[in-house]
Design a protein around this motif. Structure first.
Motif, PDB file in Angstrom:
ATOM      1  N   GLU A 370       0.850  -1.189   0.000  1.00 10.11           N
ATOM      2  CA  GLU A 370       0.000   0.000   0.000  1.00 10.11           C
ATOM      3  C   GLU A 370       0.890   1.245   0.000  1.00 10.11           C
ATOM      4  O   GLU A 370       1.935   1.265   0.666  1.00 10.11           O
ATOM      5  N   TYR A 371       0.446   2.270  -0.735  1.00  9.20           N
ATOM      6  CA  TYR A 371       1.253   3.493  -0.807  1.00  9.20           C
ATOM      7  C   TYR A 371       0.346   4.675  -1.133  1.00  9.20           C
ATOM      8  O   TYR A 371      -0.763   4.530  -1.670  1.00  9.20           O
ATOM      9  N   ALA A 372       0.840   5.842  -0.771  1.00  2.00           N
ATOM     10  CA  ALA A 372       0.121   7.081  -1.068  1.00  2.00           C
ATOM     11  C   ALA A 372       0.116   7.292  -2.580  1.00  2.00           C
ATOM     12  O   ALA A 372       0.974   6.762  -3.304  1.00  2.00           O
ATOM     13  N   PRO A 373      -0.808   8.089  -3.099  1.00  2.00           N
ATOM     14  CA  PRO A 373      -0.918   8.285  -4.541  1.00  2.00           C
ATOM     15  C   PRO A 373       0.374   8.808  -5.159  1.00  2.00           C
ATOM     16  O   PRO A 373       1.067   9.665  -4.602  1.00  2.00           O
ATOM     17  N   GLN A 374       0.688   8.238  -6.313  1.00  5.07           N
ATOM     18  CA  GLN A 374       1.763   8.758  -7.149  1.00  5.07           C
ATOM     19  C   GLN A 374       1.083   9.624  -8.224  1.00  5.07           C
ATOM     20  O   GLN A 374       0.329   9.119  -9.052  1.00  5.07           O
ATOM     21  N   ALA A 398      -2.357   4.726  -7.187  1.00  2.02           N
ATOM     22  CA  ALA A 398      -2.459   4.638  -5.728  1.00  2.02           C
ATOM     23  C   ALA A 398      -2.895   3.238  -5.317  1.00  2.02           C
ATOM     24  O   ALA A 398      -3.548   2.513  -6.063  1.00  2.02           O
ATOM     25  N   ASN A 399      -2.521   2.829  -4.098  1.00  2.00           N
ATOM     26  CA  ASN A 399      -2.975   1.573  -3.501  1.00  2.00           C
ATOM     27  C   ASN A 399      -3.167   1.812  -2.003  1.00  2.00           C
ATOM     28  O   ASN A 399      -2.182   2.064  -1.297  1.00  2.00           O
ATOM     29  N   ASN A 451      -5.309   9.216  -0.406  1.00  3.35           N
ATOM     30  CA  ASN A 451      -6.021   7.985  -0.046  1.00  3.35           C
ATOM     31  C   ASN A 451      -5.764   7.691   1.421  1.00  3.35           C
ATOM     32  O   ASN A 451      -5.273   8.563   2.161  1.00  3.35           O
ATOM     33  N   SER A 452      -6.070   6.468   1.863  1.00  2.00           N
ATOM     34  CA  SER A 452      -5.962   6.152   3.291  1.00  2.00           C
ATOM     35  C   SER A 452      -4.514   6.140   3.775  1.00  2.00           C
ATOM     36  O   SER A 452      -4.250   6.179   4.982  1.00  2.00           O
ATOM     37  N   THR A 456      -0.374  13.258  -1.821  1.00  2.00           N
ATOM     38  CA  THR A 456       0.797  13.590  -2.623  1.00  2.00           C
ATOM     39  C   THR A 456       0.395  14.632  -3.670  1.00  2.00           C
ATOM     40  O   THR A 456      -0.684  14.538  -4.276  1.00  2.00           O
ATOM     41  N   ARG A 457       1.295  15.616  -3.890  1.00  2.00           N
ATOM     42  CA  ARG A 457       1.077  16.604  -4.951  1.00  2.00           C
ATOM     43  C   ARG A 457       2.042  16.305  -6.092  1.00  2.00           C
ATOM     44  O   ARG A 457       3.179  15.864  -5.854  1.00  2.00           O
TER      45      ARG A 457
END
Length: 487
Positions: A370-374, A398-399, A451-452, A456-457
Motif C-alpha cells: 500500500e502506498y500514497a498516490p503517485q 495509488a494503492n 487515499n488512506s 501527494t502533490r
C-alpha cells in the motif's frame, strides 16, 4: 554259563574266551537291566556349574562289584575298581590336564571325581563345559550276576549357555552397535546383520524398527570345539522417509537369560523437503519495514533456503532450523526489507533444497504494498485563447485505489470547485476542465490526491497562458512636440 562249564570242564578255557562269554551275556540281559533302572534322570547345567550324576549300587542285595564305569555317550570318562583300589578320570574329564595353558591348575585340572558310598558311586563334574552335554551311563559289574540287579543307570545332561555378546554390523561387516549410521538416501536398500555368539542352544533373534517387528534371514553355525552356536540374522531394509531417525534393535532371546539381550543402532536417512510455504501475510506499506516468512518442512539434512526478489530490492535474510519428532527438520527463513510502490504486485519466490534433492521446491506470492498516490501531471507550456475550453490531465497511481480527495492548484492556491467553470472528479484520472477559459486563469497548475495512506502533490506543473482579442485602440490627446527633441 552252563555252556561255558560244559565246554571248559575237561580243558581250561582262556581268559579271552571267558570275556567274550560275559560280554554276550551282558548285552542279552541289558534290556531287562535298563528297564529295572527306572526313568532317566535329567540335569540342566551352565558352564562353570558343578553337577552330580548319581549311580545307585546295592551291595547288600547284589553283593560286591568288580568295577564301575561311567560313559559319556560311547566314550568312557571314568573307571573305578574297588577290588583293585583303582580309580581314574578319562577322556573329556582330563582335557584341561592336556592343555598347556592350564598347567597352573596342577592336580586340580581333572574335572571329574567319584564319590563312593555303600549305596552309590556318583560322578561329580566341575566345572561343567558346554560339550559335556549328552547321555551318561554308569555300568556296574557285579561279581554275582544271578541276582538280576540293575547294572546300568542313565543320566541325561543338557548344557545351556546364554549368548556372550550381540552386535550389529553393516554390509562391510563393521561393528556399528550403538552408533548413528548413515546418512542414507531415502529409497536406498541397505543390509544390516546381527550376530549373537556363544549361546547354547541357538538363541531366537528378531528385529524391531521403531514399533515394527521384522524378521531377518537366520543362519546358524555350531562351534565344534565348544558346542556353542553363533547365530546371524541378516536384514534388508528399503529405507523411506518414515525411517528417518528410527531405532533399529536386534533382540536376542534365550532360555538362560532372565531378560532379552539387545543391540541398537539409529538409522539416519536423508530425505527431501516435503513442503515449502510462504506465510500468508505478504502485504505491507511503502516506507515501513516488512518481514516475509518462508517455512520448509520435512527435509533431512536441513535445507538451504533462498529468495528471489524483484530487482534492486535490498533485503536481509535470517534462517533457523529445528528438529521435529520424526527426526526431520523444519527450517524457517525470515526476509526483511523496506518496500516501495514499485514492488506492489511483484512476485517473490522462496526455494528450499538439500543434499538429496535434484531440484528445489518453491513457493511464490505476489506482494501487496500500500502506498500514497503517485501523481503525475502533463508538464509543459500551453497558450489558449480566452473563451476556449481547456482540459488538463492528471494521472494518479495509488494503492488502495480509492481516493478520498483530489485537489487542483493554480499558482500554489487551491482551485475553488465552487466556480462552475472548473470541474474534476475523484478518479484515477481526475482531469481539470476549464470552460470557458478567462485571461485570469493563466498561471501554473498542479494537482494532488489523497487515499488512506497519505496525500501527494504532483512534482511537475502545467503552465497556462491565455490570449484575448483587442477590444479598443486609443491615441493620446497631446501629440505636440519640439523639433529635434524626443517625443
Amino acid at each position: 554259563i552252563h555252556f561255558y562249564k560244559r565246554q571248559c570242564w575237561q580243558s581250561p578255557c582262556s581268559s579271552e574266551y571267558y570275556q567274550i562269554i560275559m560280554f554276550v551275556l551282558f548285552f542279552l540281559l541289558l534290556p531287562a537291566l535298563i528297564s529295572a533302572a527306572g526313568a532317566m534322570e535329567k540335569i540342566i547345567a551352565e558352564p562353570g556349574d558343578e553337577i552330580l550324576l548319581t549311580c545307585p549300587v546295592n551291595t547288600e542285595v547284589c553283593g560286591a562289584y568288580h568295577s564301575l564305569k561311567w560313559y559319556h555317550e560311547d566314550t568312557r570318562v571314568y573307571v573305578f575298581s574297588p577290588s583293585a583300589q583303582f580309580r581314574n578320570a578319562e577322556g573329556a574329564l582330563m582335557n584341561r590336564c592336556l592343555d598347556p595353558s592350564q598347567q597352573s591348575l596342577g592336580p586340580a585340572c581333572v574335572r571329574g571325581s567319584l564319590e563312593v558310598t555303600d549305596t552309590s558311586a556318583d560322578l561329580r563334574i566341575s566345572p561343567v563345559e558346554l560339550r559335556d552335554e549328552g547321555e551318561y551311563r554308569c555300568e556296574i559289574t557285579y561279581l554275582d550276576i544271578s541276582n538280576n540287579c540293575p547294572v546300568v543307570h542313565f543320566t541325561e545332561v543338557l548344557t545351556v549357555a546364554a549368548p556372550e555378546s550381540v552386535t550389529i554390523t553393516d554390509h562391510e561387516d563393521e561393528d556399528i552397535t550403538g552408533q548413528v549410521v548413515g546418512p542414507y538416501a531415502a529409497g536406498a536398500e541397505v543390509v544390516f546383520s546381527c550376530q549373537a555368539e556363544g549361546g547354547k542352544p541357538a538363541p531366537a533373534m528378531t528385529w524391531m524398527l521403531g514399533d515394527e517387528v521384522l524378521e531377518g534371514d537366520i543362519s546358524e553355525e555350531e562351534d565344534k570345539e565348544t558346542g556353542s552356536w553363533n547365530v546371524r540374522s541378516e536384514l534388508v531394509l528399503l529405507l523411506d522417509r518414515e525411517h528417518t531417525g528410527a531405532d533399529l534393535t536386534c533382540i536376542v532371546e534365550h532360555e538362560a537369560l532372565d531378560d532379552t539381550l539387545d543391540a541398537h543402532i539409529q538409522v539416519d536417512v536423508n530425505v527431501p523437503v516435503s513442503s515449502v510455504s510462504l506465510a500468508e501475510e505478504v502485504s505491507g506499506q511503502e516506507g515501513i519495514e516488512m518481514i516475509l516468512s518462508c517455512t520448509a518442512v520435512g527435509g533431512r539434512p536441513a535445507p538451504t533456503l533462498s529468495w528471489i526478489m524483484p530487482d534492486n530490492v535490498q533485503f536481509q535474510q535470517e534462517d533457523s532450523s529445528s528438529l521435529l519428532d520424526d527426526e526431520t527438520f523444519e527450517s524457517v527463513s525470515k526476509l526483511t526489507f523496506t518496500p516501495t510502490h514499485e514492488e506492489n504486485e511483484k512476485e517473490v519466490s522462496c526455494q528450499a533444497i538439500n543434499d538429496v534433492m535434484d531440484e528445489a521446491l518453491e513457493d511464490k506470492a505476489d506482494l501487496f504494498v500500500e502506498y500514497a498516490p503517485q501523481v503525475n501531471i502533463q508538464e509543459g507550456n500551453e497558450t489558449v485563447a480566452a473563451g476556449d475550453e481547456l482540459l488538463i490531465d492528471c494521472e494518479i497511481n495509488a494503492n488502495p485505489e480509492e481516493l478520498s480527495n483530489v485537489q487542483w492548484f493554480r499558482n500554489g492556491n487551491a482551485v475553488e470547485i465552487t466556480d462552475v467553470r472548473f470541474n474534476w472528479e475523484n478518479t484515477a484520472t481526475p482531469s481539470l476542465s476549464i470552460n470557458p477559459v478567462q485571461p485570469s486563469d493563466a498561471g501554473t497548475y498542479s494537482c494532488s490526491a489523497e487515499n488512506s495512506i497519505g496525500q501527494t502533490r504532483s512534482p511537475l506543473t502545467y503552465n497556462l497562458e491565455v490570449t484575448a482579442p483587442v477590444e479598443s485602440v486609443t491615441i493620446e490627446d497631446d501629440l505636440t512636440g519640439t523639433v529635434g527633441e524626443e517625443m
